[in-house]
Write a protein that holds these residues in place. Structure first.
Motif, mmCIF file in Angstrom:
data_model
loop_
_atom_site.group_PDB
_atom_site.id
_atom_site.type_symbol
_atom_site.label_atom_id
_atom_site.label_comp_id
_atom_site.label_asym_id
_atom_site.label_seq_id
_atom_site.Cartn_x
_atom_site.Cartn_y
_atom_site.Cartn_z
ATOM 1 N N GLU A 1 -4.554 3.045 3.185
ATOM 2 C CA GLU A 1 -3.195 3.561 3.274
ATOM 3 C C GLU A 1 -2.482 2.963 4.490
ATOM 4 O OE1 GLU A 1 -3.120 7.868 1.110
ATOM 5 O OE2 GLU A 1 -3.855 7.851 3.180
ATOM 6 N N LEU B 1 -6.120 10.423 6.437
ATOM 7 C CA LEU B 1 -5.650 9.118 5.981
ATOM 8 C C LEU B 1 -6.793 8.419 5.272
ATOM 9 C CD1 LEU B 1 -3.361 6.630 7.789
ATOM 10 C CD2 LEU B 1 -5.543 5.791 6.931
ATOM 11 N N SER B 2 -6.554 8.003 4.037
ATOM 12 C CA SER B 2 -7.580 7.319 3.256
ATOM 13 C C SER B 2 -7.581 5.833 3.573
ATOM 14 C CB SER B 2 -7.336 7.519 1.755
ATOM 15 O OG SER B 2 -7.387 8.896 1.420
ATOM 16 N N GLY C 1 0.813 -1.208 0.000
ATOM 17 C CA GLY C 1 0.000 0.000 0.000
ATOM 18 C C GLY C 1 0.843 1.252 0.000
ATOM 19 N N LYS C 2 0.165 2.405 -0.046
ATOM 20 C CA LYS C 2 0.837 3.703 -0.052
ATOM 21 C C LYS C 2 0.995 4.222 1.370
ATOM 22 C CE LYS C 2 -1.705 6.077 -2.970
ATOM 23 N NZ LYS C 2 -2.084 7.226 -3.817
ATOM 24 N N ARG D 1 1.210 6.813 4.412
ATOM 25 C CA ARG D 1 0.699 8.092 4.910
ATOM 26 C C ARG D 1 1.459 8.392 6.206
ATOM 27 N NH1 ARG D 1 -1.041 12.205 2.570
ATOM 28 N NH2 ARG D 1 -2.558 10.908 1.453
ATOM 29 N N ASP E 1 5.122 10.404 2.338
ATOM 30 C CA ASP E 1 3.790 10.243 1.767
ATOM 31 C C ASP E 1 3.866 9.752 0.327
ATOM 32 O OD1 ASP E 1 2.493 11.012 4.040
ATOM 33 O OD2 ASP E 1 2.035 13.046 3.372
#
Length: 245
Positions: free
Chosen positions: A169, A165-166, A150-151, A153, A225
């Motif tokens: 993430e 924060l989505s 995942g990305k 944050r 990020d």
């Protein structure tokens, strides 16, 4: 009892695989609140035969050996404890979650025992407790199992009230507190600089069923990020895959 002269504090689990936890010199609040930047947290494990400490410290190991003597229960006393506490034993040690503090004034005190919280860790065994970070790989303690990509944050403590924060993430921070719970509920995984297998991030992540790696030392410095990472909490490693701007 409160003391102005605390010596050692611990949080640890006893299960069928051994004894696992953290020890720090000084007050117990450092472990429960995560404020220990001025002291060295030592993560430890004991497989009923050998001790492993994340930082060599003979005095800490001697203190841990003293604690273990107190949770080792003679066989003739075990039925009574099993009946009164619904306790179970491994290698004659009472299983569960424990917190201790010691001081020059009062000696060693057990300040918490939790059988239910101990059950959350009944199958737990730690990954390597020695941190070994390279340019593209970050390592720490696998505090809640799982593997995910995942990305990143990045949320530092002073950003918590405005943090976004989505869902999905990966939360990267120095250390979580109860203020982080809304973010943890959205995160796909958690990575922290500080802490060990029984700190706030670890326990909440296990409750939520998401991977968590603690005690990386410098994840907040090496990740930013949008970085795409693979979190393998079974091995205690974070690997950079790519970067998104």
């Amino acid at each position: 009892p409160h003391s102005e002269k605390p010596t050692w504090s611990t949080i640890f689990i006893v299960n069928q695989h051994g004894v696992f936890g953290e020890i720090i010199r000084g007050g117990h609040y450092q472990l429960t609140q995560g404020f220990y930047k001025d002291m060295q947290l030592i993560v430890f494990s004991y497989d009923f035969t050998h001790w492993i400490l994340s930082h060599d410290n003979q005095e800490a190991q001697i203190h841990l050996q003293e604690i273990i003597q107190w949770v080792t229960i003679p066989k003739n006393k075990q039925p009574q404890i099993a009946s009164s506490l619904a306790g179970s034993f491994s290698h004659n040690m009472l299983e569960g979650y424990f917190e201790t503090t010691s001081s020059e004034d009062y000696g060693l005190w057990f300040v918490d025992y939790n059988r239910i919280l101990g059950k959350m860790y009944e199958l737990f065994r730690p990954t390597s407790i020695k941190t070994d970070n390279s340019q593209n790989t970050i390592s720490g303690q696998g505090a809640s199992p799982g593997k995910i990509r995942g990305k990143v944050r990045l949320v530092l403590a002073d950003q918590i009230f405005n943090a976004q924060l989505s869902a999905g993430e990966i939360l990267v921070t120095e250390m979580t507190t109860p203020l982080f719970v809304p973010l943890l509920q959205k995160a796909a995984a958690v990575i922290t600089d500080l802490g060990g297998i029984l700190t706030h991030a670890a326990i909440v992540s296990r409750e939520l069923g998401i991977p968590c790696i603690t005690g990386t030392i410098d994840a907040t410095q090496k990740l930013k990020d949008g970085d795409m990472v693979e979190v393998d909490a079974d091995k205690g490693t974070v690997r950079k895959i790519n970067t998104f701007i």
